[in-house]
Write an enzyme that holds these catalytic residues in place. Structure first.
Site, PDB file in Angstrom:
ATOM      1  N   GLU A   1       4.327  -6.306   2.072  1.00 48.95           N
ATOM      2  CA  GLU A   1       3.965  -6.762   0.725  1.00 48.95           C
ATOM      3  C   GLU A   1       3.898  -5.606  -0.275  1.00 48.95           C
ATOM      4  OE1 GLU A   1       0.857 -10.367   1.930  1.00 48.95           O
ATOM      5  OE2 GLU A   1       0.067  -8.364   1.588  1.00 48.95           O
TER       6      GLU A   1
ATOM      7  N   ARG B   1      -5.157   1.960 -16.207  1.00 44.19           N
ATOM      8  CA  ARG B   1      -5.349   2.775 -15.004  1.00 44.19           C
ATOM      9  C   ARG B   1      -6.081   4.103 -15.239  1.00 44.19           C
ATOM     10  NH1 ARG B   1      -2.132   4.481 -11.774  1.00 44.19           N
ATOM     11  NH2 ARG B   1      -3.160   3.722  -9.911  1.00 44.19           N
TER      12      ARG B   1
ATOM     13  N   CYS C   1     -12.062   1.354 -29.393  1.00 44.44           N
ATOM     14  CA  CYS C   1     -13.373   1.916 -29.709  1.00 44.44           C
ATOM     15  C   CYS C   1     -14.199   2.151 -28.454  1.00 44.44           C
ATOM     16  CB  CYS C   1     -14.092   0.988 -30.675  1.00 44.44           C
ATOM     17  SG  CYS C   1     -13.108   0.788 -32.160  1.00 44.44           S
ATOM     18  N   GLU C   2     -13.735   3.015 -27.608  1.00 43.27           N
ATOM     19  CA  GLU C   2     -14.475   3.402 -26.399  1.00 43.27           C
ATOM     20  C   GLU C   2     -14.084   4.836 -26.064  1.00 43.27           C
ATOM     21  OE1 GLU C   2     -15.355   1.129 -23.185  1.00 43.27           O
ATOM     22  OE2 GLU C   2     -14.775  -0.799 -24.021  1.00 43.27           O
TER      23      GLU C   2
ATOM     24  N   ARG D   1       3.496  -1.475  -5.694  1.00 42.21           N
ATOM     25  CA  ARG D   1       3.633  -0.204  -6.405  1.00 42.21           C
ATOM     26  C   ARG D   1       4.894   0.579  -6.024  1.00 42.21           C
ATOM     27  NH1 ARG D   1      -1.063   2.459  -8.118  1.00 42.21           N
ATOM     28  NH2 ARG D   1      -2.189   1.328  -6.496  1.00 42.21           N
TER      29      ARG D   1
ATOM     30  N   GLY E   1       0.769  -1.242   0.000  1.00 51.44           N
ATOM     31  CA  GLY E   1       0.000   0.000   0.000  1.00 51.44           C
ATOM     32  C   GLY E   1       0.795   1.285   0.000  1.00 51.44           C
TER      33      GLY E   1
HETATM   34  N1  LLP Z   1      -1.017  -7.140  -0.509  1.00 54.87           N
HETATM   35  C1  LLP Z   1      -2.289  -7.356  -0.842  1.00 54.87           C
HETATM   36  C2  LLP Z   1      -3.046  -8.352  -0.074  1.00 54.87           C
HETATM   37  C3  LLP Z   1      -2.885  -6.645  -1.882  1.00 54.87           C
HETATM   38  O1  LLP Z   1      -4.153  -6.868  -2.186  1.00 54.87           O
HETATM   39  C4  LLP Z   1      -2.126  -5.698  -2.617  1.00 54.87           C
HETATM   40  C5  LLP Z   1      -2.718  -4.939  -3.707  1.00 54.87           C
HETATM   41  C6  LLP Z   1      -0.779  -5.513  -2.245  1.00 54.87           C
HETATM   42  C7  LLP Z   1      -0.263  -6.249  -1.190  1.00 54.87           C
HETATM   43  C8  LLP Z   1       0.125  -4.546  -2.958  1.00 54.87           C
HETATM   44  O2  LLP Z   1      -0.306  -3.253  -2.834  1.00 54.87           O
HETATM   45  P1  LLP Z   1       0.638  -2.050  -3.322  1.00 54.87           P
HETATM   46  O3  LLP Z   1       1.873  -2.054  -2.480  1.00 54.87           O
HETATM   47  O4  LLP Z   1       0.960  -2.264  -4.744  1.00 54.87           O
HETATM   48  O5  LLP Z   1      -0.204  -0.840  -3.126  1.00 54.87           O
HETATM   49  N2  LLP Z   1      -4.760  -2.100  -9.778  1.00 54.87           N
HETATM   50  C9  LLP Z   1      -4.718  -1.045  -8.793  1.00 54.87           C
HETATM   51  C10 LLP Z   1      -4.077  -1.501  -7.511  1.00 54.87           C
HETATM   52  C11 LLP Z   1      -4.746  -2.708  -6.909  1.00 54.87           C
HETATM   53  C12 LLP Z   1      -4.083  -3.168  -5.636  1.00 54.87           C
HETATM   54  C13 LLP Z   1      -4.592  -4.498  -5.212  1.00 54.87           C
HETATM   55  N3  LLP Z   1      -3.944  -5.059  -4.074  1.00 54.87           N
HETATM   56  C14 LLP Z   1      -4.021   0.158  -9.385  1.00 54.87           C
HETATM   57  O6  LLP Z   1      -3.628   0.106 -10.549  1.00 54.87           O
HETATM   58  O7  LLP Z   1      -3.917   1.189  -8.728  1.00 54.87           O
END
Ligand code: LLP
Length: 418
Positions: free
Chosen positions: A270, A310, A340-341, A273, A236
């Site tokens: 975890e 995104r 086409c959107e 991003r 996150g």
């Molecule tokens: N752990 C779990 C259980 C998760 O569900 C996620 C992301 C992460 C770790 C990693 O989160 P990060 O560090 O990347 O924020 N597609 C969306 C983001 C979806 C995130 C889903 N879960 C976007 O493009 O912003």
């Protein structure tokens, strides 16, 4: 922060001029900077060193085998959400003991495979899932290891679609249910309940929601006298896409580490991003420029929402940089793709130098949730992925071909029910 920079008005990735890459490889393509990615991983490692966490890179942000391998080589574990990700994680030589598995919908087959491989922890998201894990483990005559994913009901102040830790979302279980699970741990005799998991959302730019969630978790453990071996804080950590005041790894760690230091459990992070987001860009070519009768300028490029979803899905901002800067007046452009959107765009009303057809643009911050969310919509082959290491450019996934578009499809000889 990242290794995409201008020198004499031309955009580089590490030591390579992007325009030279664009001459050699057809657009669109994803371009990643190895140093940026590994650098971000090490920033987190360094910032959190007082708790020496197991950093499980969140594969969903980018599951290219080479990206995962580069991080595994640095000592990362992997955070997976499907049997497919387990397959890829093992393929790059990640030890099963460094794999954690979240997802509200793990199938029986996926659970079986993960137990057989001996993953570190299932992050369990519901009681029926726990029962399923227990049942499968019994059948295999094995003990599964698990953390209960709690939903702490904390607002992370991010886009609704990537908010996960509030009570109306499908993720995890509430504290009351978690309490019941620990009270009745002996009911799940083939599951070793080793920890708690909490992931409150993504693209979170300040430490406060993490602190709130951790405080609630620690309170819960104390109140119920629960001892755990692992606390998984999820991912996150947010990044700068536009003008966000994103916290650094040090900022996050400065607030989080004091809460969990000297506790009798080990820590898992975890991040996805934070490691990958600014480690990659999507390079595309301008096909046409046109102005509508309403006076709106469109730059039509050869990448669309199938390549980078995104902006369309979350109205996400990605900076758009020309790969060669020129002295020119600027205009506002909608940078749109060929799909086409009407929702197919990379940027709306963006102030850019006068755009010339044939020139290349770089869509920034596309390393995470870029290729991994790409599709073949409109029967478009997915783009290549290239990795830059200093002066070298390596193809880590070639662009898909026409044949890839029909792979697995068979034309029926005749259309008869029998
Ligand atoms: N752990 C779990 C259980 C998760 O569900 C996620 C992301 C992460 C770790 C990693 O989160 P990060 O560090 O990347 O924020 N597609 C969306 C983001 C979806 C995130 C889903 N879960 C976007 O493009 O912003």
């Amino acid at each position: 922060m990242h290794d995409f920079h201008y020198k004499n008005g031309e955009l580089y990735c590490e030591k390579v001029l992007i325009s030279t890459i664009a001459k050699e490889y057809p657009t669109p393509f994803y371009l990643y900077s190895y140093n940026t990615i590994v650098g971000h991983f090490n920033k987190i490692k360094e910032a959190f060193k007082d708790v020496d966490p197991l950093i499980c890179f969140s594969m969903k942000s980018n599951s290219n085998l080479n990206i995962c391998k580069a991080l595994v080589n640095e000592g990362a574990g992997l955070d997976i959400v499907s049997g497919g990700e387990l397959f890829k994680a093992l393929k790059v030589g990640c030890s099963a003991e460094n794999i954690v598995y979240a997802s509200v919908g793990k199938t029986e087959e996926e659970i079986k495979e993960a137990i057989e491989k001996g993953i570190l922890l299932f992050n369990v998201e519901s009681v029926p899932e726990l029962i399923m894990i227990d049942t499968v483990a019994k059948r295999l005559n094995k003990k599964a290891t698990a953390a209960i994913r709690v939903n702490p009901d904390v607002k992370p102040y991010t886009h609704d679609y990537i908010t996960t830790g509030t009570k109306e979302k499908k993720f995890g279980v509430d504290f009351k249910t978690a309490e019941d699970i620990f009270d009745n741990a002996n009911k799940y005799s083939n599951v070793d309940l080793k920890g708690l998991h909490v992931h409150i959302g993504s693209q979170i730019t300040e430490a406060k929601p993490f602190v709130e969630a951790i405080e609630r978790v620690l309170d819960f453990l104390k109140k119920n006298n629960i001892e755990i071996e692992w606390l998984n804080l999820g991912g996150g950590f947010g990044i700068v896409y536009e003008d966000e005041k994103a916290s650094t790894a040090q900022d996050f760690a400065g607030k989080i580490v004091p809460l969990i230091k000297d506790k009798p459990f080990k820590v898992i992070l975890e991040p996805g991003r934070f490691i990958m987001g600014n480690g990659g860009v999507l390079v595309c070519k301008v096909l046409y420029v046109k102005t509508s009768s309403a006076g709106k300028r469109f730059a039509i490029v050869d990448a669309g929402m199938n390549d980078l979803l995104r902006p369309s899905l979350y109205e996400a901002h990605h900076d758009i940089f020309p790969i060669v800067k020129r002295e020119s007046e600027t205009h506002k452009y909608d940078v749109v793709g060929p799909i086409c959107e009407s929702g197919d765009y990379l940027a709306l009303g963006r102030e850019l130098q006068e755009i010339i057809p044939g020139e290349y643009l770089s869509v920034m911050g596309a390393g995470a949730y870029g290729f991994s969310m790409a599709s073949n919509y409109n029967s478009r082959p997915r783009p290549a992925e290239l990795l830059v290491m200093d002066e070298a450019v390596k193809v880590i996934r070639p662009a898909e071909t026409r044949q890839d578009l029909i792979r697995g499809e068979k034309i029926l000889k005749e259309f008869k029910a029998k």
